[in-house]
Design a protein around this motif. Structure first.
Motif, PDB file in Angstrom:
ATOM      1  N   TYR A 296       0.550   9.701  -5.439  1.00 21.42           N
ATOM      2  CA  TYR A 296       0.954  10.426  -4.832  1.00 21.42           C
ATOM      3  C   TYR A 296       1.921  11.021  -5.943  1.00 21.42           C
ATOM      4  CZ  TYR A 296       1.045  14.345  -1.314  1.00 21.42           C
ATOM      5  OH  TYR A 296       1.176  15.748  -0.692  1.00 21.42           O
TER       6      TYR A 296
ATOM      7  N   VAL B  64      -6.627   8.738   0.749  1.00 22.70           N
ATOM      8  CA  VAL B  64      -6.122   7.365   2.015  1.00 22.70           C
ATOM      9  C   VAL B  64      -6.446   8.220   3.918  1.00 22.70           C
ATOM     10  CG1 VAL B  64      -3.530   7.493   2.928  1.00 22.70           C
ATOM     11  CG2 VAL B  64      -3.712   7.461   1.024  1.00 22.70           C
TER      12      VAL B  64
ATOM     13  N   TYR C 114       0.926   6.472   5.728  1.00 21.99           N
ATOM     14  CA  TYR C 114       1.787   6.003   3.821  1.00 21.99           C
ATOM     15  C   TYR C 114       1.980   7.348   3.072  1.00 21.99           C
ATOM     16  CZ  TYR C 114      -0.589   1.081   4.825  1.00 21.99           C
ATOM     17  OH  TYR C 114      -0.918   0.395   5.267  1.00 21.99           O
TER      18      TYR C 114
ATOM     19  N   ILE D  25      -5.780  12.878  -3.158  1.00 28.85           N
ATOM     20  CA  ILE D  25      -5.329  11.336  -2.507  1.00 28.85           C
ATOM     21  C   ILE D  25      -4.828  11.556  -1.574  1.00 28.85           C
ATOM     22  CG2 ILE D  25      -3.146   9.746  -2.685  1.00 28.85           C
ATOM     23  CD1 ILE D  25      -4.562  10.075  -5.288  1.00 28.85           C
TER      24      ILE D  25
ATOM     25  N   LYS E  93       0.698  -0.804  -0.178  1.00 29.62           N
ATOM     26  CA  LYS E  93      -0.074  -0.156  -0.146  1.00 29.62           C
ATOM     27  C   LYS E  93       0.941   1.282  -0.244  1.00 29.62           C
ATOM     28  CE  LYS E  93      -3.800  -2.824   1.827  1.00 29.62           C
ATOM     29  NZ  LYS E  93      -4.346  -2.624   3.355  1.00 29.62           N
TER      30      LYS E  93
ATOM     31  N   ILE F 262       0.822   4.244  -2.728  1.00 29.46           N
ATOM     32  CA  ILE F 262       0.140   5.081  -2.853  1.00 29.46           C
ATOM     33  C   ILE F 262       0.908   6.322  -2.634  1.00 29.46           C
ATOM     34  CG2 ILE F 262      -0.660   6.878  -0.248  1.00 29.46           C
ATOM     35  CD1 ILE F 262      -2.153   4.054   0.574  1.00 29.46           C
TER      36      ILE F 262
END
Length: 192
Positions: A19, A58, A69, A54, A11, A15
């Protein structure tokens, strides 16, 4: 919200890629257009800041784990902005202020929705995420306006707010489109 109790390196990678791509897309395409169409808006403000979307998604999905993350890609974007693009106005504190204000905004929206009985179930329910994005955008806009202007500059506040909200909507459209394509590819390859 999922009761996520463990860290996932997979993840983190996904992520971070999302991003970084969103930030690159924003600074490479939308910021030059903004500087032409709205030159009076400071260069540290984007009118379509997809990375904010994002962040909202998240924190909505993973709660406080969002810090684990999002901190690495936020720090990497600061390094690229300052040392790669020479944007010395981009403060290291910016990324951390944005993470904290986004987390707080998502938390406020979730608390209000849960208290009013509005469902927040589902993988990516768009109404609660957009509502969370609105709260997060307001807090982020206020914090960044004070961070950069050291006062409540209304042009900066509204520009940050507009850019963040548009970023949430843009991120939702992009994530949903990506998921639809992935599902279509999965069903296509599964029939062969």
């Amino acid at each position: 919200m999922n009761n996520v109790t463990t860290f996932s390196f997979q993840k983190l990678v996904l992520i971070s890629i999302a991003y970084l791509v969103a930030h690159s897309f924003t600074t490479g395409l939308f910021d030059p257009i903004r500087s032409i169409l709205a030159p009076n808006i400071p260069p540290n403000i984007s009118l379509l800041f997809i990375p904010h979307g994002i962040r909202v998604i998240v924190f909505y999905r993973y709660g406080a784990w969002g810090y684990a993350y999002l901190t690495p890609p936020a720090f990497l974007m600061w390094v690229l902005e300052v040392f790669g693009n020479g944007n010395d106005f981009y403060l290291l504190l910016t990324g951390f202020v944005s993470l904290a204000s986004t987390h707080a905004g998502v938390g406020i929206a979730r608390a209000l929705m849960d208290r009013n009985g509005n469902g927040t179930a589902g993988f990516l329910p768009w109404k609660p995420i957009v509502a969370a994005g609105l709260f997060a955008s307001c807090l982020n806009s206020l914090c960044l306006t004070f961070l950069y202007a050291q006062q409540l500059d209304t042009l900066s506040f509204w520009a940050y707010l507009f850019g963040d909200i548009m970023g949430v909507l843009g991120a939702m459209v992009l994530v949903r489109a990506f998921l639809m394509i992935a599902m279509a590819l999965n069903t296509t390859t599964g029939k062969e």
